[in-house]
Design a protein around this motif. Structure first.
Motif, PDB file in Angstrom:
ATOM      1  N   PRO A   1      41.806   9.588  19.208  1.00  0.00           N
ATOM      2  CA  PRO A   1      43.030   9.316  18.450  1.00  0.00           C
ATOM      3  C   PRO A   1      43.858  10.561  18.183  1.00  0.00           C
ATOM      4  N   ARG A   2      45.109  10.485  18.514  1.00  0.00           N
ATOM      5  CA  ARG A   2      46.096  11.516  18.177  1.00  0.00           C
ATOM      6  C   ARG A   2      47.472  10.984  18.580  1.00  0.00           C
ATOM      7  N   ALA A   3      48.509  11.559  17.971  1.00  0.00           N
ATOM      8  CA  ALA A   3      49.869  11.103  18.271  1.00  0.00           C
ATOM      9  C   ALA A   3      50.164  11.278  19.759  1.00  0.00           C
ATOM     10  N   PHE A   4      50.978  10.385  20.307  1.00  0.00           N
ATOM     11  CA  PHE A   4      51.235  10.382  21.746  1.00  0.00           C
ATOM     12  C   PHE A   4      51.763  11.731  22.242  1.00  0.00           C
ATOM     13  N   ASP A   5      52.707  12.340  21.503  1.00  0.00           N
ATOM     14  CA  ASP A   5      53.281  13.599  21.974  1.00  0.00           C
ATOM     15  C   ASP A   5      52.345  14.779  21.783  1.00  0.00           C
ATOM     16  N   ALA A   6      51.226  14.559  21.093  1.00  0.00           N
ATOM     17  CA  ALA A   6      50.218  15.607  20.939  1.00  0.00           C
ATOM     18  C   ALA A   6      49.035  15.382  21.880  1.00  0.00           C
ATOM     19  N   MET A   7      49.106  14.328  22.680  1.00  0.00           N
ATOM     20  CA  MET A   7      48.012  13.964  23.578  1.00  0.00           C
ATOM     21  C   MET A   7      48.331  14.417  24.996  1.00  0.00           C
ATOM     22  N   SER A   8      47.434  15.181  25.581  1.00  0.00           N
ATOM     23  CA  SER A   8      47.651  15.627  26.956  1.00  0.00           C
ATOM     24  C   SER A   8      47.556  14.442  27.908  1.00  0.00           C
ATOM     25  N   ALA A   9      48.158  14.590  29.074  1.00  0.00           N
ATOM     26  CA  ALA A   9      48.105  13.526  30.078  1.00  0.00           C
ATOM     27  C   ALA A   9      46.663  13.239  30.492  1.00  0.00           C
ATOM     28  N   SER A  10      45.835  14.275  30.544  1.00  0.00           N
ATOM     29  CA  SER A  10      44.451  14.075  30.980  1.00  0.00           C
ATOM     30  C   SER A  10      43.656  13.249  29.975  1.00  0.00           C
ATOM     31  N   ILE A  11      43.889  13.454  28.672  1.00  0.00           N
ATOM     32  CA  ILE A  11      43.188  12.683  27.648  1.00  0.00           C
ATOM     33  C   ILE A  11      43.665  11.238  27.659  1.00  0.00           C
ATOM     34  N   PHE A  12      44.964  11.040  27.833  1.00  0.00           N
ATOM     35  CA  PHE A  12      45.515   9.675  27.927  1.00  0.00           C
ATOM     36  C   PHE A  12      44.899   8.956  29.122  1.00  0.00           C
TER      37      PHE A  12
ATOM     38  N   GLU B   1      42.180   9.569  30.785  1.00  0.00           N
ATOM     39  CA  GLU B   1      40.733   9.359  30.699  1.00  0.00           C
ATOM     40  C   GLU B   1      40.415   8.065  29.951  1.00  0.00           C
ATOM     41  N   GLN B   2      41.146   7.799  28.879  1.00  0.00           N
ATOM     42  CA  GLN B   2      40.911   6.567  28.118  1.00  0.00           C
ATOM     43  C   GLN B   2      41.265   5.328  28.939  1.00  0.00           C
ATOM     44  N   ILE B   3      42.366   5.408  29.682  1.00  0.00           N
ATOM     45  CA  ILE B   3      42.731   4.290  30.555  1.00  0.00           C
ATOM     46  C   ILE B   3      41.683   4.113  31.655  1.00  0.00           C
ATOM     47  N   SER B   4      41.257   5.229  32.230  1.00  0.00           N
ATOM     48  CA  SER B   4      40.321   5.181  33.360  1.00  0.00           C
ATOM     49  C   SER B   4      38.968   4.602  32.970  1.00  0.00           C
ATOM     50  N   ILE B   5      38.449   5.012  31.814  1.00  0.00           N
ATOM     51  CA  ILE B   5      37.124   4.542  31.411  1.00  0.00           C
ATOM     52  C   ILE B   5      37.199   3.158  30.778  1.00  0.00           C
ATOM     53  N   ASN B   6      38.109   2.986  29.838  1.00  0.00           N
ATOM     54  CA  ASN B   6      38.149   1.731  29.083  1.00  0.00           C
ATOM     55  C   ASN B   6      38.613   0.548  29.922  1.00  0.00           C
ATOM     56  N   PHE B   7      39.634   0.749  30.731  1.00  0.00           N
ATOM     57  CA  PHE B   7      40.168  -0.362  31.533  1.00  0.00           C
ATOM     58  C   PHE B   7      39.633  -0.353  32.965  1.00  0.00           C
ATOM     59  N   LEU B   8      39.932   0.726  33.707  1.00  0.00           N
ATOM     60  CA  LEU B   8      39.497   0.755  35.102  1.00  0.00           C
ATOM     61  C   LEU B   8      37.973   0.768  35.215  1.00  0.00           C
ATOM     62  N   GLY B   9      37.292   1.407  34.253  1.00  0.00           N
ATOM     63  CA  GLY B   9      35.828   1.411  34.262  1.00  0.00           C
ATOM     64  C   GLY B   9      35.258   0.009  34.135  1.00  0.00           C
ATOM     65  N   THR B  10      35.892  -0.796  33.303  1.00  0.00           N
ATOM     66  CA  THR B  10      35.477  -2.197  33.185  1.00  0.00           C
ATOM     67  C   THR B  10      35.730  -2.945  34.489  1.00  0.00           C
ATOM     68  N   ALA B  11      36.920  -2.749  35.057  1.00  0.00           N
ATOM     69  CA  ALA B  11      37.248  -3.418  36.318  1.00  0.00           C
ATOM     70  C   ALA B  11      36.278  -3.007  37.431  1.00  0.00           C
ATOM     71  N   ASN B  12      35.898  -1.738  37.461  1.00  0.00           N
ATOM     72  CA  ASN B  12      34.969  -1.263  38.490  1.00  0.00           C
ATOM     73  C   ASN B  12      33.605  -1.931  38.352  1.00  0.00           C
ATOM     74  N   ALA B  13      33.128  -2.060  37.120  1.00  0.00           N
ATOM     75  CA  ALA B  13      31.833  -2.714  36.903  1.00  0.00           C
ATOM     76  C   ALA B  13      31.901  -4.187  37.269  1.00  0.00           C
ATOM     77  N   VAL B  14      32.986  -4.842  36.863  1.00  0.00           N
ATOM     78  CA  VAL B  14      33.154  -6.260  37.184  1.00  0.00           C
ATOM     79  C   VAL B  14      33.213  -6.465  38.691  1.00  0.00           C
ATOM     80  N   ARG B  15      33.975  -5.637  39.379  1.00  0.00           N
ATOM     81  CA  ARG B  15      34.102  -5.758  40.837  1.00  0.00           C
ATOM     82  C   ARG B  15      32.736  -5.653  41.519  1.00  0.00           C
ATOM     83  N   SER B  16      31.872  -4.814  40.965  1.00  0.00           N
ATOM     84  CA  SER B  16      30.574  -4.556  41.589  1.00  0.00           C
ATOM     85  C   SER B  16      29.622  -5.742  41.508  1.00  0.00           C
ATOM     86  N   VAL B  17      29.835  -6.639  40.533  1.00  0.00           N
ATOM     87  CA  VAL B  17      28.934  -7.790  40.408  1.00  0.00           C
ATOM     88  C   VAL B  17      29.610  -9.116  40.744  1.00  0.00           C
TER      89      VAL B  17
END
Length: 284
Positions: free
Chosen positions: A94-105, A107-123
């Protein structure tokens, strides 16, 4: 029955894994850190009546589609096809959007959303071919309302809602059941880290609600899966947001906006006073 749990080394994922393991199911834990996975496995097999041969671990970054597919293929080779997938891996910064680096933003999208999609795709393909299987995506109460300082987290967890609904439309005819749940603040190692970073503006909405235990959240998720529920909510407030959001959110967001402006105004005043004081000190 073979249950695969991503994010299974701690928190909600580990609590769910313990429930299935105590029932005699085969459980595969997936997470990034080998040491935490080993510790999680040790916790599970220390429980009464657990056969250690029915609990396995695999270190994987679910943000990588290739890693996730390879890890789940190994798990299925050992314990058989996946009957239930619990997609629980997730992070929050958690931090304000303009204080959040692109990499931190990202990473959350990649793990929380795409990570779920990757696991689902695998089964999913195997479940579809067998015309059997259950998939539970762990979203968050943060998917139901925008929260100051949680732009990436809210976006990633909200994306799971559309994904679950669309996939359910595809999967239903093949006997594969897709579910999603929206846990509240939960007492996990991640929560304890997050709470120390939580902006004051976010506490207006979140700070007054007592966190749930991981065990209570896990029990409701497992029970909901057994009952065939497509969506699982926790507590009156989050259920009300889920069902009556269009009516509740406009006045709620107006109230939060007023409180937020007040906090920002106070912070600006304190900052100006601090600068002025330091200016006088410099003049001395």
């Amino acid at each position: 029955m073979h249950v695969i749990v991503t994010g299974g080394s701690s928190g909600i994922g580990l609590a769910i894994a313990k429930l299935y393991a105590t029932r005699g199911d085969r459980v595969s834990l997936l997470a990034r850190h080998p040491g935490r996975l080993e510790q999680a496995r040790a916790e599970i097999i220390s429980l009464s009546g657990i056969d250690s041969a029915r609990v396995q671990i695999a270190s994987v970054d679910v943000a990588s589609a290739d890693q996730t597919t390879a890890a789940i293929e190994i798990c299925e080779a050992s314990f058989g096809p996946c009957d239930i997938l619990i997609a629980s891996a997730g992070i929050v910064e958690p931090r304000a959007f303009d204080a959040m680096s692109a990499s931190i933003f990202e990473e959350q999208i990649s793990i929380n959303f795409l990570g779920t999609a990757n696991a689902v795709r695998s089964v999913y393909r195997g479940m579809k071919a067998r015309r059997s299987g259950r998939i539970m995506m762990i979203s968050s109460g943060a998917a139901l309302v925008g929260i100051f300082g949680y732009t990436a987290y809210c976006a990633s967890k909200s994306a799971l809602v559309g994904f679950a609904e669309a996939l359910s439309a595809e999967a239903e005819a093949f006997g594969v059941r897709i579910s999603i749940c929206f846990p509240p603040d939960t007492l996990t190692p991640q929560y304890r880290r997050e709470i120390s970073m939580r902006p004051a503006e976010a506490k207006i909405l979140m700070g007054s609600v007592k966190p749930w235990s991981a065990e209570a959240v896990a029990a409701r998720i497992v029970r909901g899966l057994e009952q065939g529920k497509a969506k699982i909510h926790f507590g009156f407030s989050l259920a009300a947001l889920a069902y009556f959001g269009p009516l509740i959110k406009p006045p709620l967001m107006w109230f939060i906006s007023r409180k937020t402006r007040k906090i920002i105004g106070q912070e600006a005043t304190e900052s100006l006073a601090d600068v002025t004081d330091r200016g006088f000190d410099h003049g001395k």
